[in-house]
Design a protein around this motif. Structure first.
Motif, short mmCIF file in Angstrom:
data_model
loop_
_atom_site.label_atom_id
_atom_site.label_comp_id
_atom_site.label_asym_id
_atom_site.label_seq_id
_atom_site.Cartn_x
_atom_site.Cartn_y
_atom_site.Cartn_z
N ARG A 103 0.90 -1.33 -0.18
CA ARG A 103 -0.21 0.59 -0.24
C ARG A 103 0.89 1.94 0.29
O ARG A 103 0.45 1.93 1.17
CB ARG A 103 -0.97 0.36 1.32
N PRO A 104 1.27 1.34 -0.91
CA PRO A 104 2.69 2.58 -1.12
C PRO A 104 1.47 3.85 -1.45
O PRO A 104 0.40 4.00 -2.08
CB PRO A 104 2.85 2.32 -2.37
N ARG A 105 1.65 5.28 -1.25
CA ARG A 105 1.45 6.60 -0.63
C ARG A 105 2.31 6.75 -2.36
O ARG A 105 3.45 6.75 -1.27
CB ARG A 105 0.97 6.83 0.84
N VAL A 106 1.52 8.07 -2.55
CA VAL A 106 2.60 9.67 -3.55
C VAL A 106 2.39 10.10 -3.09
O VAL A 106 1.17 11.15 -3.19
CB VAL A 106 2.06 8.78 -4.68
N ASN A 107 3.41 10.91 -2.29
CA ASN A 107 3.11 11.96 -1.86
C ASN A 107 4.82 12.72 -1.43
O ASN A 107 5.27 12.23 -1.46
CB ASN A 107 2.56 12.91 -0.36
N THR A 108 4.72 13.94 -1.02
CA THR A 108 6.25 14.46 -1.39
C THR A 108 6.83 14.11 0.02
O THR A 108 8.18 13.82 0.38
CB THR A 108 6.48 16.15 -1.05
N ASP A 109 6.02 13.08 1.42
CA ASP A 109 6.61 12.66 2.59
C ASP A 109 7.06 11.58 1.85
O ASP A 109 8.08 10.51 2.40
CB ASP A 109 5.33 13.11 3.78
N THR A 110 6.77 10.50 0.97
CA THR A 110 6.88 9.73 0.79
C THR A 110 7.87 9.45 -0.42
O THR A 110 8.83 8.45 -1.12
CB THR A 110 5.82 8.36 0.24
N VAL A 111 8.12 10.19 -1.82
CA VAL A 111 9.11 10.45 -2.51
C VAL A 111 9.91 10.93 -2.46
O VAL A 111 9.57 12.72 -2.56
CB VAL A 111 7.57 10.43 -3.81
N ASP A 112 11.30 10.73 -3.14
CA ASP A 112 12.15 11.56 -2.88
C ASP A 112 12.54 12.56 -4.84
O ASP A 112 12.64 12.42 -5.09
CB ASP A 112 13.30 10.59 -2.72
#
Length: 289
Positions: A103-112
């Motif tokens: 369950r990955p999420r896509v936002n600036t906290d999870t994506v460098d």
């Protein structure tokens, strides 16, 4: 009474593991008898409440397309059986099953984003950050799911929602009305979500005659052909493909470019989101004290 028709499925979920299984019974709709929240932010609705929310959010979305919360509510309250179909596609794919497990999420906290910006030109990750910068948008503005009762189905529609910008970057489509409508037609054909179909049908009313004529002459034929033949995008683990060549990725997924789009002035969404994040962060002086 005839026995219910069985639908083949190679993988079945049980006790948080995916086990081999030959058949499962078809699922027809959400139960709509849930009365207690099943996950954080969940708002259970009965049939009447769901219908009222669907109609109200549809009206508000047409009146003000910038209301992301209303568009999200419309997508959830009209999803119907389409989410079961998307989950089936994910369960039939090793990549899709991994997404459901992790369950990955896509936002600036999870994506460098800085790491992606340093990737070579021509990679998917670099194309994505280039698109974000060129359009002036951020992945941090996606609404959380509220009205889907099943937690796993709630994640499926959240995943669809958070991956929307990947499709923009992959197809090189900017953020404007005609490009959004082209992508809505693609998504309706590809994912089968009723909300995308509603946007595709009623959205052209916002265009002038010239842009509407080009939409039907160029973009919709592309969306119908490409959307109906592309590999199920809901099964793609995009976060593990940042370094993949974007041309090779398109060939693998069966996607080709739409007619060239007109790029307008960048939005200020990303700058506003950055300022909001900085405002929430304590200053260095307060940290040291």
């Amino acid at each position: 009474m005839a026995a219910p028709r069985l639908i083949p499925r190679s993988i079945r979920r049980s006790n948080n593991f995916y086990l081999e299984s030959r058949y499962v019974l078809p699922i027809v709709s959400q139960a709509r008898h849930v009365t207690k929240p099943a996950y954080e932010g969940h708002i259970p609705l009965n049939w009447a409440e769901n219908a009222f929310m669907a109609v109200g959010s549809a009206v508000m979305s047409l009146l003000d397309p910038r209301r992301g919360d209303m568009i999200a509510a419309l997508g959830e309250t009209t999803a119907g059986n389409s989410l079961y179909h998307l989950r089936e596609q994910m369960l039939e794919s090793p990549e899709g099953r991994k997404i459901l497990r992790e369950r990955p999420r896509v936002n600036t906290d999870t994506v460098d984003m800085e790491k992606l910006s340093a990737l070579p030109e021509g990679t998917f990750g670099r194309a994505y950050t280039n698109w974000l910068e060129r359009c002036g948008v951020t992945p941090d503005t996606r609404e959380p799911v509220h009205y889907i009762d099943d937690p796993e189905l709630a994640y499926v529609i959240q995943r669809y929602r958070e991956c929307h910008d990947f499709y923009h970057a992959l197809c090189n489509l900017p953020v404007n009305v005609e490009s959004e409508l082209a992508l809505k037609w693609f998504e309706f054909v590809h994912f089968g979500l009723p909300m995308a179909g509603l946007g595709a049908v009623f959205g052209p009313l916002r265009l002038n005659a010239e842009k509407r004529e080009r939409l039907f002459r160029e973009y919709i034929p592309w969306a119908l052909r490409c959307g109906s033949t592309a590999k199920p995008l809901i099964t793609v683990y995009w976060e593990e493909r940042w370094e993949q060549n974007i041309v090779d990725m398109k060939q693998e997924l069966g996607i080709w470019d739409p007619p060239p789009a007109v790029w307008s002035k960048a939005l200020k969404e990303s700058q506003k989101a950055k300022e909001k994040r900085q405002a929430r962060m304590p200053d260095s002086a307060s940290i040291k004290s």
